[in-house]
Write a protein that holds these residues in place. Structure first.
Motif, PDB file in Angstrom:
ATOM      1  N   ASP A  77     -33.331 -17.322  47.391  1.00 12.47           N
ATOM      2  CA  ASP A  77     -34.206 -18.288  46.733  1.00 12.47           C
ATOM      3  C   ASP A  77     -35.519 -17.579  46.419  1.00 12.47           C
ATOM      4  OD1 ASP A  77     -35.692 -20.362  45.816  1.00 12.47           O
ATOM      5  OD2 ASP A  77     -36.027 -21.267  47.783  1.00 12.47           O
ATOM      6  N   PRO A  78     -35.732 -17.230  45.154  1.00 18.42           N
ATOM      7  CA  PRO A  78     -36.914 -16.425  44.819  1.00 18.42           C
ATOM      8  C   PRO A  78     -38.227 -17.113  45.198  1.00 18.42           C
ATOM      9  CG  PRO A  78     -35.425 -16.591  42.945  1.00 18.42           C
ATOM     10  CD  PRO A  78     -34.926 -17.557  43.981  1.00 18.42           C
ATOM     11  N   LEU A 109     -34.134 -18.952  37.353  1.00 20.81           N
ATOM     12  CA  LEU A 109     -33.935 -20.259  37.982  1.00 20.81           C
ATOM     13  C   LEU A 109     -33.330 -21.291  37.038  1.00 20.81           C
ATOM     14  CD1 LEU A 109     -37.167 -20.635  40.126  1.00 20.81           C
ATOM     15  CD2 LEU A 109     -34.971 -19.635  40.700  1.00 20.81           C
ATOM     16  N   THR A 110     -33.211 -20.986  35.776  1.00 18.64           N
ATOM     17  CA  THR A 110     -32.670 -21.989  34.864  1.00 18.64           C
ATOM     18  C   THR A 110     -31.284 -21.592  34.386  1.00 18.64           C
ATOM     19  OG1 THR A 110     -33.998 -20.948  33.158  1.00 18.64           O
ATOM     20  CG2 THR A 110     -34.853 -22.989  34.096  1.00 18.64           C
ATOM     21  N   GLN A 111     -30.733 -22.453  33.559  1.00 23.77           N
ATOM     22  CA  GLN A 111     -29.301 -22.475  33.205  1.00 23.77           C
ATOM     23  C   GLN A 111     -28.580 -21.129  33.245  1.00 23.77           C
ATOM     24  OE1 GLN A 111     -30.982 -21.957  30.177  1.00 23.77           O
ATOM     25  NE2 GLN A 111     -32.448 -23.619  30.410  1.00 23.77           N
ATOM     26  N   ASP A 134     -30.255 -15.407  41.899  1.00 22.47           N
ATOM     27  CA  ASP A 134     -30.652 -16.657  42.524  1.00 22.47           C
ATOM     28  C   ASP A 134     -29.482 -17.216  43.334  1.00 22.47           C
ATOM     29  OD1 ASP A 134     -32.253 -19.017  42.979  1.00 22.47           O
ATOM     30  OD2 ASP A 134     -30.827 -20.001  41.647  1.00 22.47           O
ATOM     31  N   ILE A 135     -29.785 -17.874  44.407  1.00 27.49           N
ATOM     32  CA  ILE A 135     -28.752 -18.376  45.304  1.00 27.49           C
ATOM     33  C   ILE A 135     -27.850 -19.398  44.605  1.00 27.49           C
ATOM     34  CG2 ILE A 135     -30.287 -20.132  46.288  1.00 27.49           C
ATOM     35  CD1 ILE A 135     -28.860 -19.572  48.998  1.00 27.49           C
ATOM     36  N   GLY A 136     -28.437 -20.140  43.641  1.00 26.50           N
ATOM     37  CA  GLY A 136     -27.624 -21.129  42.933  1.00 26.50           C
ATOM     38  C   GLY A 136     -26.520 -20.454  42.119  1.00 26.50           C
TER      39      GLY A 136
END
Lengths: 350, 804
Positions: B106-107, B131-133, B170-172
């Protein structure tokens, strides 16, 4: 209270230095506003709905400052702020959420200024806001209650903590015209309302131990998508509470094309009168060296139409928020034609 | 006086340039192989350290769930209790053709990370993009260029601050790429925490707090590999020193007369000693520098393969480039100096104690050495015994290497006495003066050439031992692959949903669809991957069990037992009949132990339903498909068309086997190269010995020549003698090599990898090696023999004229 634009992590969140060319913290950038809703003078605010978040807008904040006094008469200041920034339009579950939250908390004494910062992703429950019953939180920090009139406020940093109860003793105040607050001659604006009438009781814990405190608090709510003009690089923002029961919110936006000032006069009964651009005037009286910069820490504030001519001086000159986007924010004393206390915020001083 | 003495000393080298060259070459070779191995090790270790610092949080404590990953809700609950933590999700996955370590962070909450800082410096929009799409993958420039054409990957960004073989994101996005939604492997405990916190052992008693082990895992896994390389380097160094010892000994012997003259002229013995020491050190410095240059070249040539091995076998991040370190230069030169002193101490000592008026017999050196046969034999036996004792006393890898060292050095010391005995035997069996002379003369040469033969013995034994180990390993591995890879087709779906869809689609089109599902657990502090299998004859009939309880498969299929791999069994000392705790509240009896040569870490197998009860969100993306082999190509086509799967998602059995074998072969490229180099050094040692002996032997050959033997005959006899000695040595090297192979397979491998391999014999390889040894000895003898053949008779006559 547009001062609070600090937030805007937006595209430069972890960058070491804010991009001055595009206004403080990228707030003047237009591209980022694409796709987001823009504030409209026709919007009528509705509560409790508008206490909650507005993810269609790029930025938003819940911003509380308080002037408190200890049993021995010592003055203290407390700040609790939650910022929301959308990297993209919309909301999603889990890490995919484009919403980013940032919390700032501070406690100021005449000798020390303690602060802490928190960052969180939206969508996972680490931070967020519900409107009814009202709850705003990030990590362990919280501002929550049955409704907006009675709230419990908590925050903990490495060297300070506070646990305060807030009870509103007056109505909400819509800033600008029906809560539509203009920020530049070009028409940049935000939705903006305040609750300047909180009575506060509770405990402030400092490295020396807990202190019972009481006083008054001022909460600002504001959301927008592009609140600054491209040339505006900083601001000086005042929220003053006079012994008479009246309140004054006034700001000065500094830009290459000149300063833009505006504000609101709030009578003791809570009725608000927007000030015409230029009516509110603030002039620095003294610069001080703070965190390696020259910051005007004493001011002369005038509002001729109310016969107001006061000097605003800080409780602690070094009220410096050394956060990712650094700024000066701290409690002030008011002397002169009107006496009182308040908060001062200054951003964009390099 | 000093100037004159120096001139006198230097004149020797002027008259014997070949000797000087040999000495320098010996030093250079010894230093080169040693320092090459050191350079490789240093580079790899530096890579680990750099990777640990690049991954960040290297000094932070970590919070982990003992039974595998924790949920995101768990993290958020701890955050809301005030604890400042940062989540990490990490896993190995295949992107295109590349096996990578994917690190999801998670940055926003992660401590400063060089890769992020650098990317942000270059482009302020990096964070938003991350962090986006679309997301963003950060990887080393090499990995980015390897991945850039892989379809369907998120945008890539090259960064020098990302360890090789690793992708940071990113973790996502990591959740999606690893198909592990809602999972977190560990939480970094950030340095600054707020006051008034509830202690973690009250908030989360089931989570374990431990010190950071960034890089420690890699170090533990690769330690044995580096120790192996070091042992090889040391062996080469020792072989190189044999050359140095031989040439220095000879040079000192030849200078006896000069030394006597110098001392008679009044040069104090201490000054002479100091001058000779300085001479040696200067030579060591030159040879060492040459060796360093050579070593750098060797290391640079070998490093890419080593890096590939370490990445493939252990997932260890090692870059392929070599950098020059001052510590390496100093270390290499020090090693050259120490080695030279060690190899020359005896000669120097003897020179100092030589009586001023002693007869200047050239033979003295050789004959005295011969007297030590019995002592050498005893010392050799003692060393072997010490090696065996070392293994008994010091368990583990060090003990194993001590045994090898004792065995090798002991056998080397035993060589001259054994050869002497063999030659003596040969002499008894021979009739006729020429034959007797030949045996006796060979025996007399033995002290001079003995050290070179020792080097040959060691090199041959190492070749046989390591070769047997590698070939046995490969044979076992191939057989194991055949057993283990039974399904005709292996496929990987994009996500769980597609996995389920493919399984449904395949059910009527194949004999069986076997899900391959696993979750991470911790057993005795070490990570263990637990696989859940369905009840199917494929496993029962083929799984390579080393040891089992009578109703093992029934136990496992009922979820009442677990199979563990040999590595885990040996490391944790768990065998059928014991019980193993996989998670709190999940204790199973060990029903069997299976061989597993695919990875150095622990693994276990139980019934799928049992796994699903104890692990959360086990991905369901990989399947083995049973089908008649002829139908595989069509099925691959159909699957690809229907589900839009990339080529890398569908692998048939043959493809997987060849890929596994390719990784295996890559692993031993370095071993093979070092092996060959050692043998080369040994061949060179023989050459130098024979060349130096050559001038000493003229007085012995001259009478034989005078008695009527032609030079041609003498030259042929010289050649035969060399071949005879090499043959004896090679024959003696065979049992030593097999003993070495046994130690490698039964001791070193068990310690290093956790598996014990059966030993197979490869007589054809021995034959090839034997011929190679004869060739080396023949070539080494050819030069002196040719010289003898061409020698003007006058030179031989001079021996009588100059009779000393």
């Amino acid at each position: 209270m547009l001062a609070r634009l600090v937030v805007i992590l937006a595209l430069a969140l972890l960058a070491a230095r804010p991009a001055g060319a595009q206004g403080f913290a990228g707030l003047g950038s237009t591209a980022a506003a694409e796709g987001f809703a823009t504030p409209s003078p026709d919007t009528r605010l509705s509560f409790p709905r508008d206490h909650g978040p507005h993810p269609d807008f790029r930025i938003e904040w819940w911003y509380l400052t308080a002037n408190l006094t200890g049993p021995d008469g010592t003055d203290y200041g407390v700040q609790w702020t939650l910022f929301r920034t959308a990297l993209a339009l919309g909301e999603a579950e889990g890490w995919a959420s484009p919403q980013i939250w940032m919390g700032h908390a501070a406690a100021t004494t005449p000798q020390h200024h303690y602060f802490a910062e928190r960052l969180a992703r939206g969508g996972i429950g680490q931070a967020g806001v519900h409107s009814d019953p009202f709850e705003a939180w990030i990590d362990g920090w919280q501002m929550a209650g049955e409704d907006f009139d009675s709230l419990r406020l908590t925050a903990r940093g490495a060297e300070f903590a506070y646990d305060l109860t807030l009870s509103a003793e007056g109505p909400l105040v819509l800033q600008g015209v029906n809560g539509y607050s203009v920020k530049s001659a070009d028409g940049q604006a935000s939705h903006y309302y305040s609750q300047p009438h909180y009575r506060i009781e509770g405990t402030l814990t400092l490295p020396s131990g807990p202190v019972a405190v009481s006083g008054q608090g001022w909460l600002d709510r504001e959301w927008s998508s592009q609140p600054l003009a491209a040339d505006q690089t900083g601001w000086d923002w005042f929220s003053l509470s006079f012994d008479s029961g009246a309140h004054l919110m006034g700001f000065r936006l500094r830009g290459a094309r000149g300063d833009f000032t505006s504000g609101t006069w709030i009578a003791p009964d809570g009725s608000a009168t927007p000030l015409a651009p230029g009516a509110f005037q603030a002039a620095p009286l003294e610069l001080a060296d703070v965190a390696g910069r020259q910051i005007p820490i004493r001011w002369r504030v005038t509002l001729p139409e109310r016969g107001l001519d006061v000097e605003v001086s800080p409780l602690n000159r070094q009220s410096w928020m050394g956060t990712r986007f650094p700024y000066w924010e701290g409690p002030v004393r008011v002397t002169g034609s009107h006496a009182g206390r308040g908060y001062l915020e200054m951003t964009g001083y390099e | 006086m000093i100037g004159a003495a120096l001139q006198a000393l230097a004149s020797h080298w002027r008259r014997h340039p070949l000797q000087l060259g040999t000495l320098l070459a010996g030093l250079a070779l010894a230093t080169a192989l040693w320092s090459a191995v050191q350079a490789i090790n240093a580079e790899a270790r530096a890579s680990y350290a750099r990777a640990a610092s690049q991954i960040g949080g290297a000094t932070l404590d970590v919070l982990e769930a003992p039974g595998g990953p924790m949920s995101r809700a768990r993290y958020v609950a701890l955050r809301r209790a005030g604890w400042q933590l940062s989540p990490v999700l990490e896993g190995r996955t295949r992107l295109g053709e590349e096996q990578v370590t994917l690190l999801g962070l998670d940055p926003l909450t992660h401590p400063p990370l060089p890769a992020f800082e650098a990317a942000m410096q270059a482009d302020q929009a990096t964070l938003a993009q991350m962090l986006t799409q679309g997301g963003l993958l950060l990887a080393s420039p090499e990995l980015v260029s390897a991945l850039k054409d892989v379809p369907g990957l998120p945008p890539l960004r090259a960064s020098d601050s990302v360890p090789p073989g690793m992708v940071i994101t990113d973790i996502g996005l990591a959740e999606r790429l690893l198909a592990r939604p809602d999972q977190i492997d560990r939480l970094l405990i950030l340095p600054q925490q707020p006051m008034q916190l509830t202690p973690l052992d009250q908030l989360a008693p089931d989570l374990q707090r431990r010190a950071s082990r960034a890089g420690a895992d890699t170090a533990r896994l690769t330690d044995s590999f580096h120790l192996n390389l070091t042992a090889f380097g040391l062996l080469s160094f020792a072989v190189g020193l044999f050359i140095v010892h031989g040439t220095v000994g000879l040079a000192f012997e030849q200078r006896r007369a000069m030394v006597r003259t110098l001392r008679a002229l009044g040069l104090p013995v201490w000054l002479l000693a100091a001058l000779m020491l300085a001479e040696l050190l200067a030579l060591a410095l030159v040879g060492g520098l040459l060796g360093l240059g050579l070593g750098y070249l060797v290391a640079a040539a070998l490093l890419p393969d080593v890096a590939a091995t370490l990445r493939g076998l252990y997932g260890a991040p090692v870059a392929g480039g070599l950098s020059l370190r001052p510590s390496w230069i100093v270390g290499g030169l020090a090693m050259a100096l120490i080695g030279t002193l060690a190899a020359s101490a005896q000669a120097l000592w003897r020179m100092l104690r030589m009586p001023l008026l002693a007869a200047p017999g050239l033979q003295a050196w050789a004959q005295r050495a011969a007297q030590g046969d019995r002592r050498m034999a005893l010392a050799g036996l003692g060393l072997i015994a010490a090696g065996i004792a070392a293994l008994a006393l010091i368990k583990g890898l060090i003990g194993g290497f001590a045994l090898i060292a004792g065995l090798m050095l002991g056998a080397a010391l035993l060589l001259p006495p054994v050869l002497a005995a063999l030659l003596g035997l040969g002499r008894h069996l021979t009739r006729g003066p020429l034959g007797e002379w030949l045996w006796a003369d060979t025996r007399a040469q033995l002290p001079g050439i003995g050290l070179a033969l020792m080097a040959l013995l060691l090199a041959l034994a190492a070749n046989i031992g390591v070769g047997t180990m590698v070939s046995s390993f490969r044979l076992t591995f191939t057989g194991w692959l055949d057993q283990r890879l039974v399904s005709e087709l292996y496929l990987t779906a994009r996500d769980d949903a597609q996995g389920a869809e493919i399984a449904r689609w395949l059910a009527p089109r194949s004999d069986a669809v076997l899900p391959i599902r696993a979750a991470e657990f911790t057993v005795q502090g070490n990570p263990v991957t637990v696989y859940g299998v369905v009840d199917h004859p494929t496993y029962r009939d083929n799984w390579p069990l080393l040891d089992r309880t009578p109703d093992a498969w029934a136990q496992v299929n009922a979820g009442q037992g677990v199979f563990i791999n040999e590595q885990l069994a040996r490391r944790a000392d768990l065998w059928p009949g014991d019980v193993v705790q996989l998670a709190p509240g999940w204790v199973l009896p060990v029903a069997g132990v299976y061989s597993d040569y695919g990875n150095p870490t622990g693994q276990a197998i139980t019934a799928l339903p049992a796994l699903l009860t104890h692990a959360r969100a086990v991905p369901n993306r990989r399947f083995g498909v049973r089908i008649v082999p002829e139908a595989v190509p069509d099925l691959i086509e159909a699957l690809r068309a229907k589900f839009d799967l990339p080529a890398s998602a569908l692998i048939d059995q043959a493809g997987l086997k060849s890929r596994s074998l390719a990784v295996f072969d890559k692993t031993f490229v370095v071993t093979g190269a070092l092996n060959l180099l050692t043998l080369g050094v040994a061949g060179f040692a023989i050459l130098t010995s024979l060349l130096t002996l050559w001038s000493l032997r003229l007085p012995q050959l001259a009478p034989v020549w005078a008695l009527g033997l032609t030079r041609g005959r003498l030259a042929r006899l010289e050649l035969a003698r060399s071949l005879l000695l090499a043959t004896f040595t090679a024959l003696l090297a065979l049992p030593l090599g097999l003993a070495l192979a046994w130690v490698l397979l039964a001791v070193i491998n068990v310690q290093a990898f956790g598996w014990r391999l059966p030993m197979y014999l490869f007589p054809l390889d021995w034959l090839r090696l034997f011929l190679l040894a004869l060739l080396a000895a023949g070539l080494a003898a050819a030069l002196p023999a040719r010289r003898l053949y061409r020698l003007p008779p006058s030179e031989l006559l001079k021996v009588f004229a100059n009779a000393r």
